[in-house]
Design a protein around this motif. Structure first.
Motif, PDB file in Angstrom:
ATOM      1  N   TYR A 176      18.826  -9.190 -10.105  1.00 51.72           N
ATOM      2  CA  TYR A 176      17.530  -9.863 -10.031  1.00 51.72           C
ATOM      3  C   TYR A 176      17.387 -10.506  -8.662  1.00 51.72           C
ATOM      4  CZ  TYR A 176      17.652  -9.258 -15.069  1.00 51.72           C
ATOM      5  OH  TYR A 176      17.722  -8.705 -16.335  1.00 51.72           O
TER       6      TYR A 176
ATOM      7  N   ALA B 146      18.432  -5.624 -19.175  1.00 50.38           N
ATOM      8  CA  ALA B 146      17.584  -4.548 -18.655  1.00 50.38           C
ATOM      9  C   ALA B 146      17.735  -3.255 -19.453  1.00 50.38           C
ATOM     10  CB  ALA B 146      17.912  -4.304 -17.181  1.00 50.38           C
TER      11      ALA B 146
ATOM     12  N   ASP C 143      12.225  -7.154 -16.505  1.00 49.32           N
ATOM     13  CA  ASP C 143      12.874  -5.970 -17.069  1.00 49.32           C
ATOM     14  C   ASP C 143      11.848  -5.041 -17.719  1.00 49.32           C
ATOM     15  OD1 ASP C 143      15.392  -6.727 -16.247  1.00 49.32           O
ATOM     16  OD2 ASP C 143      15.890  -7.744 -18.127  1.00 49.32           O
TER      17      ASP C 143
END
Length: 296
Positions: free
Chosen positions: A296, A127, A39
């Motif tokens: 992800y 994030a 992130d």
């Protein structure tokens, strides 16, 4: 200018047990730090500095290195040890407890010269939290005393397996931190979200109350000011066996004496972590879902 991420990883998880920082909880054995660094890279951070201890250096580095992140970010290590103290001070005989989170930050003073964020190694921040922090830090080049933190909604930070402690924030009309009160034994009850006071009485907390999860942002002058304050702190508390030099203590001091302000950055992110061993299956499930959603 790319900000730096400082990861506090020198602590062992006493409630969880073991070196939880390198526990593989992702679908492919990823550790929580993998997601934080991913992130941070996406949010434009250029360097990550890990604060660790010498006694688990090999185990840690076997999991974390520059190649691990595809050489997308510079990786450095610094070490927090009891005897790393300012000149003229020594560890009191019998002390084994670390000197605290703000002492850990000071370990990085020689390798960070740009605005930086700090996180706990074993927490998942989301994030959006890294994006809002990275965007703000990039506006602080050459600034001094303009600190910041990411404020989470309380309801997005609770554990289903026990109570938690949180710093509940008061934010003024300008978006600056006006005060932070540590509340302990926070959990969901039949009446909503409540905390237990020192007299065991229960009090309500709003689900959208702003809380700190130790995602702070600082400019490099923080090292200078913190080191000076640490000397004062050691003179007063250095002989105590269990006192610790915490980040909120330093932040509150700098705000109260007028040196600094702390801007509260809002995030929609969901925080989670392995506060208790029983939290692990929940973390595994949430990360699996994030992979399935393509995040992800």
């Amino acid at each position: 200018m790319k900000p730096t991420l400082l990861v506090l990883a020198a602590g062992m998880g006493s409630r969880y047990g073991g070196l939880k920082q390198v526990d593989g909880v992702g679908p492919n054995g990823e550790i929580i730090m993998d997601y934080s660094i991913k992130d941070a890279i996406r949010a434009g951070f250029g360097k990550v500095v890990f604060v660790i201890r010498h006694d688990f250096e090999d185990a840690f580095k076997s999991k974390i290195n520059a190649e691990h992140f595809g050489n997308q970010i510079e990786v450095k290590y610094v070490y927090q040890e009891l005897n790393y103290l300012p000149e003229g001070f020594a560890v009191p005989e019998g002390r084994v407890k670390p000197w605290g989170t703000n002492h850990a930050i000071l370990m990085a003073k020689d390798v960070i010269n740009e605005p930086f964020a700090i996180i706990n190694a074993d927490d998942f921040y989301g994030a959006d939290a890294f994006k809002v922090m990275g965007d703000h830090l990039r506006t602080l080049e050459n600034a001094k005393g303009q600190y910041c933190m990411v404020g989470y909604k309380l309801e997005n930070t609770l554990s289903e397996n026990g109570t938690v402690s949180r710093g509940v924030c008061e934010v003024d009309a300008n978006g600056l931190l006006a005060g932070m009160t540590e509340r302990t034994s926070i959990g969901r009850t039949a009446n909503g979200i409540e905390y237990k006071d020192t007299d065991d009485s229960m009090h309500p907390l709003a689900a959208d109350a702003t809380v700190s999860m130790n995602l702070f942002g600082f400019t490099p002058d923080y090292f200078v000011e913190s080191e000076k304050l640490f000397v004062e702190w050691l003179r007063e508390h250095g002989s105590e066996m269990k006192s610790e030099y915490y980040i909120p203590y330093a932040v509150n001091t700098f705000i109260n004496n007028g040196y600094a302000t702390m801007r509260v950055l809002k995030t929609t992110a969901q925080w989670f972590g392995v506060t208790y061993q029983e939290d692990r299956p929940m973390v595994v499930e949430r990360l699996k879902k994030l992979h399935e959603e393509g995040i992800y």
